[in-house]
Design a protein around this motif. Structure first.
Motif, PDB file in Angstrom:
ATOM      1  N   TRP A   1      34.108 101.081  68.681  1.00 37.80           N
ATOM      2  CA  TRP A   1      32.600 100.940  69.142  1.00 37.80           C
ATOM      3  C   TRP A   1      32.117  99.635  69.603  1.00 37.80           C
ATOM      4  CZ3 TRP A   1      28.237  98.139  68.326  1.00 37.80           C
ATOM      5  CH2 TRP A   1      27.102  98.948  68.803  1.00 37.80           C
ATOM      6  N   ILE A   2      32.509  98.488  69.177  1.00 37.82           N
ATOM      7  CA  ILE A   2      32.390  97.358  69.475  1.00 37.82           C
ATOM      8  C   ILE A   2      32.731  96.988  71.093  1.00 37.82           C
ATOM      9  CG2 ILE A   2      32.367  94.542  69.132  1.00 37.82           C
ATOM     10  CD1 ILE A   2      33.034  95.552  66.088  1.00 37.82           C
ATOM     11  N   ALA A   3      33.930  97.486  71.416  1.00 33.47           N
ATOM     12  CA  ALA A   3      34.685  97.117  72.666  1.00 33.47           C
ATOM     13  C   ALA A   3      33.976  97.996  73.744  1.00 33.47           C
ATOM     14  CB  ALA A   3      36.121  97.278  72.791  1.00 33.47           C
ATOM     15  N   GLY A   4      33.414  99.306  73.091  1.00 33.38           N
ATOM     16  CA  GLY A   4      32.880 100.336  74.009  1.00 33.38           C
ATOM     17  C   GLY A   4      31.352  99.499  74.381  1.00 33.38           C
ATOM     18  N   HIS A   5      30.862  99.277  73.302  1.00 34.14           N
ATOM     19  CA  HIS A   5      29.381  98.565  73.343  1.00 34.14           C
ATOM     20  C   HIS A   5      29.308  97.533  74.479  1.00 34.14           C
ATOM     21  CE1 HIS A   5      25.309  97.733  72.178  1.00 34.14           C
ATOM     22  NE2 HIS A   5      25.738  96.437  72.069  1.00 34.14           N
TER      23      HIS A   5
ATOM     24  N   VAL B   1      36.113 107.161  73.372  1.00 33.42           N
ATOM     25  CA  VAL B   1      37.047 106.805  74.468  1.00 33.42           C
ATOM     26  C   VAL B   1      38.264 106.186  73.914  1.00 33.42           C
ATOM     27  CG1 VAL B   1      37.481 105.478  76.556  1.00 33.42           C
ATOM     28  CG2 VAL B   1      34.961 106.608  75.998  1.00 33.42           C
ATOM     29  N   ARG B   2      39.563 106.461  74.329  1.00 37.02           N
ATOM     30  CA  ARG B   2      40.612 105.897  73.701  1.00 37.02           C
ATOM     31  C   ARG B   2      40.561 104.200  74.111  1.00 37.02           C
ATOM     32  NH1 ARG B   2      44.319 107.992  71.559  1.00 37.02           N
ATOM     33  NH2 ARG B   2      45.814 106.295  71.830  1.00 37.02           N
ATOM     34  N   LEU B   3      40.915 103.382  73.380  1.00 37.54           N
ATOM     35  CA  LEU B   3      40.946 102.005  73.472  1.00 37.54           C
ATOM     36  C   LEU B   3      41.570 101.600  74.482  1.00 37.54           C
ATOM     37  CD1 LEU B   3      40.071  99.347  71.907  1.00 37.54           C
ATOM     38  CD2 LEU B   3      42.452  99.074  70.834  1.00 37.54           C
ATOM     39  N   GLU B   4      42.741 102.209  75.040  1.00 40.93           N
ATOM     40  CA  GLU B   4      43.374 101.744  76.311  1.00 40.93           C
ATOM     41  C   GLU B   4      42.430 101.477  77.362  1.00 40.93           C
ATOM     42  OE1 GLU B   4      46.036 103.239  73.230  1.00 40.93           O
ATOM     43  OE2 GLU B   4      44.258 104.194  74.134  1.00 40.93           O
ATOM     44  N   ARG B   5      41.679 103.005  77.331  1.00 40.28           N
ATOM     45  CA  ARG B   5      40.610 102.865  78.495  1.00 40.28           C
ATOM     46  C   ARG B   5      39.537 102.058  78.426  1.00 40.28           C
ATOM     47  NH1 ARG B   5      37.546 102.833  81.860  1.00 40.28           N
ATOM     48  NH2 ARG B   5      36.046 104.471  83.070  1.00 40.28           N
ATOM     49  N   LEU B   6      39.099 101.676  77.278  1.00 36.45           N
ATOM     50  CA  LEU B   6      37.954 100.761  77.173  1.00 36.45           C
ATOM     51  C   LEU B   6      38.599  99.446  77.691  1.00 36.45           C
ATOM     52  CD1 LEU B   6      36.518 101.565  73.569  1.00 36.45           C
ATOM     53  CD2 LEU B   6      35.816 102.097  75.972  1.00 36.45           C
ATOM     54  N   ILE B   7      40.012  99.029  77.414  1.00 37.51           N
ATOM     55  CA  ILE B   7      40.277  97.874  77.561  1.00 37.51           C
ATOM     56  C   ILE B   7      40.484  97.911  79.235  1.00 37.51           C
ATOM     57  CG2 ILE B   7      42.560  96.727  77.820  1.00 37.51           C
ATOM     58  CD1 ILE B   7      42.955  97.369  74.837  1.00 37.51           C
ATOM     59  N   GLU B   8      41.008  98.834  79.849  1.00 37.56           N
ATOM     60  CA  GLU B   8      41.096  98.856  81.273  1.00 37.56           C
ATOM     61  C   GLU B   8      39.521  98.709  81.926  1.00 37.56           C
ATOM     62  OE1 GLU B   8      42.697 102.752  82.459  1.00 37.56           O
ATOM     63  OE2 GLU B   8      44.603 102.126  81.614  1.00 37.56           O
ATOM     64  N   GLY B   9      38.696  99.234  81.311  1.00 35.76           N
ATOM     65  CA  GLY B   9      37.277  99.026  81.727  1.00 35.76           C
ATOM     66  C   GLY B   9      36.714  97.431  81.563  1.00 35.76           C
ATOM     67  N   LEU B  10      37.177  97.157  80.496  1.00 36.59           N
ATOM     68  CA  LEU B  10      36.633  95.738  80.197  1.00 36.59           C
ATOM     69  C   LEU B  10      37.118  94.677  81.250  1.00 36.59           C
ATOM     70  CD1 LEU B  10      36.798  95.469  76.380  1.00 36.59           C
ATOM     71  CD2 LEU B  10      34.673  95.160  77.862  1.00 36.59           C
TER      72      LEU B  10
ATOM     73  N   ILE C   1      45.864  95.575  69.088  1.00 40.56           N
ATOM     74  CA  ILE C   1      45.478  96.826  68.214  1.00 40.56           C
ATOM     75  C   ILE C   1      45.621  98.035  69.013  1.00 40.56           C
ATOM     76  CG2 ILE C   1      42.915  97.471  67.444  1.00 40.56           C
ATOM     77  CD1 ILE C   1      43.758  95.003  66.309  1.00 40.56           C
ATOM     78  N   THR C   2      45.957  98.983  67.937  1.00 39.89           N
ATOM     79  CA  THR C   2      46.270 100.503  68.408  1.00 39.89           C
ATOM     80  C   THR C   2      44.910 101.292  68.569  1.00 39.89           C
ATOM     81  OG1 THR C   2      46.489 101.396  66.424  1.00 39.89           O
ATOM     82  CG2 THR C   2      48.701 100.282  67.431  1.00 39.89           C
TER      83      THR C   2
END
Length: 145
Positions: free
Chosen positions: A21-25, A66-75, A4-5
């Motif tokens: 939003w779901i990933a950030g949530h 937040v950029r998706l890449e940052r969310l993935i790193e955080g997850l 996912i981009t």
């Protein structure tokens, strides 16, 4: 979230929340988990976390997010930190009482373990939503189906 981009993470095909939003949530909720077990949190500020809390405004293309890449790193980081902390906890720690107002549904046993179980179910629910949202934007669910 594989394949996912960032731009795709902002797409939605209906009134549903977008993948971003779901990933950030999920990550914002992990911040609550981390706080409950005295582990470091993945989000840098309450202002950023507020974008993904229950009841927050929808994330849209061009809007704050937040950029998706940052969310993935955080997850990825939050999973490691939370698992490491849980591995070091005793059963007595999980049996400790917590404030029942922390639960969205009144628990019969307001313990840390019950709180963590609820938050795990909450994360699984939203992970399923990501699978549905992937389908809405024309991708395979990512859930093996």
């Amino acid at each position: 979230l594989e394949g996912i981009t960032h731009e795709e993470s902002l797409m939605t095909g209906s009134e549903a929340n977008c993948i971003n939003w779901i990933a950030g949530h999920i990550l914002a909720t992990r911040g609550r988990v981390a706080a409950a077990i005295d582990a470091p949190t993945a989000f840098p500020s309450a202002e950023v976390t507020a974008l993904y809390q229950r009841g927050s405004k929808a994330i849209t293309p061009g809007g704050p997010c937040v950029r998706l890449e940052r969310l993935i790193e955080g997850l990825e980081l939050s999973a490691k930190v939370i698992i490491a902390r849980l591995d070091g906890m005793a059963d007595a720690d999980l049996d400790a009482d917590v404030d029942p107002s922390r639960f969205p549904i009144k628990p019969t046993e307001p313990t840390l373990g019950a709180s963590l179980s609820f938050l795990l179910m909450h994360e699984a629910y939203h992970a399923g939503q990501i699978g549905l949202a992937r389908r809405m934007i024309g991708k395979a669910s990512g859930l093996g189906v």
